[in-house]
Design a protein around this motif. Structure first.
Motif, PDB file in Angstrom:
ATOM      1  N   UNK A 163       0.810  -1.217   0.000  1.00 12.12           N
ATOM      2  CA  UNK A 163       0.000   0.000   0.000  1.00 12.12           C
ATOM      3  C   UNK A 163       0.846   1.271   0.000  1.00 12.12           C
ATOM      4  N   UNK A 164       1.889   1.293   0.810  1.00 16.57           N
ATOM      5  CA  UNK A 164       2.743   2.487   0.861  1.00 16.57           C
ATOM      6  C   UNK A 164       3.391   2.777  -0.488  1.00 16.57           C
ATOM      7  N   UNK A 165       3.793   1.715  -1.185  1.00 18.59           N
ATOM      8  CA  UNK A 165       4.365   1.911  -2.513  1.00 18.59           C
ATOM      9  C   UNK A 165       3.344   2.485  -3.483  1.00 18.59           C
ATOM     10  N   UNK A 166       2.104   2.026  -3.401  1.00 17.63           N
ATOM     11  CA  UNK A 166       1.049   2.570  -4.255  1.00 17.63           C
ATOM     12  C   UNK A 166       0.827   4.052  -3.971  1.00 17.63           C
ATOM     13  N   UNK A 167       0.861   4.429  -2.691  1.00 14.97           N
ATOM     14  CA  UNK A 167       0.673   5.841  -2.339  1.00 14.97           C
ATOM     15  C   UNK A 167       1.765   6.718  -2.940  1.00 14.97           C
TER      16      UNK A 167
END
Length: 264
Positions: free
Chosen positions: A85-89
Motif C-alpha cells: 500500500x505504501x508503494x502505491x501511495x
C-alpha cells in the motif's frame, strides 16, 4: 381375498381336509410374498432417501471446503495489498505531481481491481447459508446471472444445520436452473431476502425470473421438467422440512417471475 374364497368354499362344498390344508398354506405363502414385497419397497425407499441425504452431505462438504478456501484467499489478497500500500501511495503522489491525470486514473482503476479481487464470503452472517450462497453466486457468475441478496441471519438458529441446508440448497439450485432458461440477459436475476425474529422464527423469500409461467395447484408445481421449468426438483424435500417445523410455505408465479416464501 383368498381367505374370503376359502370361507365361501368351506360353506358351499364338502372340501376334504388335505385340500383345506393346501389352501391355507397357499394363503400363508401369498401373505408372506405380499409382506416381502412391501418390505422390499420400504427398503428401496429408505435406500433412496439415504442416497439423497449422503449426496446432500457430500455437496455441502464440497461447498464448505470452497468457502474456507475463499476466506484464506481473501486474507492473502488483503495481506498482499496492505504490504504494497505504501508503494502505491508514493506512485499516486508522483503521478499527481506530474499532472498525469490519464495515467493516474488508469493506476487507480488497477488498485480498485486489486482491492476487489477476493470473493465475497459474507452475505447474511449465517455460516451455513453463506456457504450455499457462495456456491450459488459462483455458478451464477459463470452463467451470467445476477444475484441480489438482502437481510441478516445469526449463526445460532433453532433450525438444525442439515435442515437449513436442505431448504437453501434445493431452493437456490432450482432458482439457478430456472433462470438459466431465460434468454434475455437483462432478465436473468435472482433476488434473495432473509430475516429472523429472536432466533425463533426464520423468513426467506426467493424471486427469480422464468422463461414461462409455472402452473401451481394446491401450492404444488404441476409444470413438468419437460416443459423447461425445473422448480419442482427438491421442493418436496423443502416442503417436508418446513412441515417438520410447523412452518408455512407459499409458491407463486407470474408470466416472468417465480417466487417462494417460507416462514418457520
Amino acid at each position: 381375498m383368498l381367505i374370503s374364497v376359502l370361507q365361501y368354499l368351506d360353506g358351499k362344498l364338502p372340501i376334504i381336509n388335505d385340500t383345506k390344508i393346501l389352501l391355507v398354506i397357499s394363503i400363508l405363502l401369498c401373505l408372506l410374498l405380499l409382506f416381502l414385497a412391501v418390505y422390499q419397497a420400504y427398503l428401496n425407499t429408505n435406500q433412496q432417501l439415504l442416497r439423497e441425504k449422503n449426496q446432500l452431505q457430500i455437496d455441502f462438504q464440497r461447498m464448505q471446503q470452497m468457502y474456507y478456501e475463499s476466506i484464506l484467499k481473501q486474507n492473502e489478497d488483503i495481506r498482499r495489498f496492505k504490504h504494497d500500500f505504501n508503494g502505491h501511495l508514493q506512485t499516486i503522489r508522483y503521478l499527481n505531481s506530474q499532472k498525469s491525470s490519464q495515467e493516474l486514473e488508469h493506476y487507480l482503476q488497477k488498485i480498485a481491481q486489486q482491492a476487489n479481487i477476493h470473493l465475497q464470503t459474507k452475505y447474511t452472517g449465517n455460516k451455513v447459508v453463506d456457504i450455499l450462497l457462495l456456491d450459488l453466486c459462483n455458478q451464477a457468475h459463470l452463467n451470467e446471472i445476477e444475484v441480489r441478496i438482502d437481510g441478516y441471519l445469526p449463526n445460532q438458529l433453532f433450525i438444525e444445520d442439515f435442515d437449513l441446508t436442505t431448504i437453501c440448497f434445493n431452493l437456490f439450485k432450482n432458482a439457478l436452473e430456472a433462470v438459466s432458461q431465460v434468454s434475455v440477459q437483462e432478465e436473468r436475476v435472482i433476488d434473495i431476502f432473509v430475516d429472523y425474529v429472536d432466533q425463533t422464527h426464520f423468513v426467506m423469500e426467493i424471486k427469480n425470473t422464468i422463461s414461462q409461467k409455472v402452473e401451481i395447484k394446491d401450492n404444488q408445481i404441476t409444470t413438468s421438467k419437460a416443459d423447461g421449468i425445473n422448480h419442482g426438483i427438491g421442493l418436496k424435500n423443502v416442503a417436508a422440512t418446513v412441515e417438520k417445523y410447523e412452518g408455512y410455505l407459499s409458491l407463486a408465479s407470474s408470466e416472468k417471475v417465480f417466487s417462494v416464501k417460507l416462514f418457520m
